[in-house]
Design an enzyme around this catalytic site. Structure first.
Site, PDB file in Angstrom:
ATOM      1  CB  CYS A  81      -0.905  -0.017   1.223  1.00  0.00           C
ATOM      2  SG  CYS A  81      -1.793   1.524   1.490  1.00  0.00           S
ATOM      3  CB  CYS A  84       1.437   0.903   4.377  1.00  0.00           C
ATOM      4  SG  CYS A  84      -0.276   0.454   4.760  1.00  0.00           S
TER       5      CYS A  84
END
Length: 225
Positions: A81, A84
């Protein structure tokens, strides 16, 4: 049949539908429907089983991470992600100061898919471990499903990360929300617990550093007694 009456009825239905949609959108951007988090206890974290990511993995209790010098630990929602990865880069920017304090930086992931962890490593400057039972994402595991895509905060986070040059992929489970912990040495306790509220809800690096400065290494803690 009175066409004007029919038209009025259809217009009313349309207005009602738009009103309902607007209300749903409004509620989706409040905290009303968000999963409620439950604070972790030190005892809960200590007992978590983690695995190293070597060819011959070693299983150990999580308390090994912070027992002597405390630790900053990121529970990664999904290594691929881009949000992230952005948070990982923010935490990694603290590494020089954490090193001065003698506080290690770690991350845990809930799954190991192909080269996802390896591809995450350039963004994260600490060791990474596997939490197969997803305990660091508890005690009460929280999820954000497709409601996340109608939240204005999430879209703001998307654009912020994209503008920052971060990119990613869709590999792996990404609905279970993550977080960041700062844990003191020994029995000092949890000094900071940030639970991701929505996709891209990053911890404040300043708060992480402030909490890390409160950590007393075991030797100092013993001398203080």
């Amino acid at each position: 049949m009175d066409l004007s009456f029919f038209s009025m009825g259809m217009w009313s239905i349309g207005v009602g539908a738009l009103g309902a949609a607007a209300l749903a959108l409004l509620l989706a951007n409040t905290d009303v429907f968000l999963s409620k988090s439950q604070k972790a206890t030190l005892e809960y974290l200590e007992d978590i089983d983690l695995k190293t990511l070597e060819k011959e993995p070693r299983t150990f209790k999580a308390k090994e991470l912070w027992e002597k010098n405390g630790a900053v630990i990121m529970a990664v929602r999904r290594p691929g992600c881009f949000l992230c990865r952005e948070e990982a880069a923010d935490l990694s920017s603290l590494k020089p100061k954490l090193d001065e304090l003698g506080v290690p930086l770690y991350a845990v992931v809930k799954e190991q898919i192909r080269t996802e962890v390896q591809d995450f490593q350039p963004y994260f400057k600490g060791e990474i471990f596997l939490d197969e039972k997803k305990k660091f994402y508890g005690p009460q595991r929280r999820k954000m499903m497709f409601m996340g895509f109608v939240r204005l905060g999430v879209w703001y986070n998307f654009f912020r990360a994209r503008n920052g040059g971060f990119s990613g992929n869709l590999e792996g489970e990404g609905f279970i929300l993550g977080g960041v912990f700062v844990v003191g040495s020994g029995k000092q306790g949890i000094l900071l617990e940030h639970r991701e509220k929505e996709f891209g809800d990053k911890v404040n690096p300043v708060s992480v550093l402030e909490a890390a400065r409160k950590i007393q290494p075991q030797t100092l803690a013993a001398e203080a007694k």
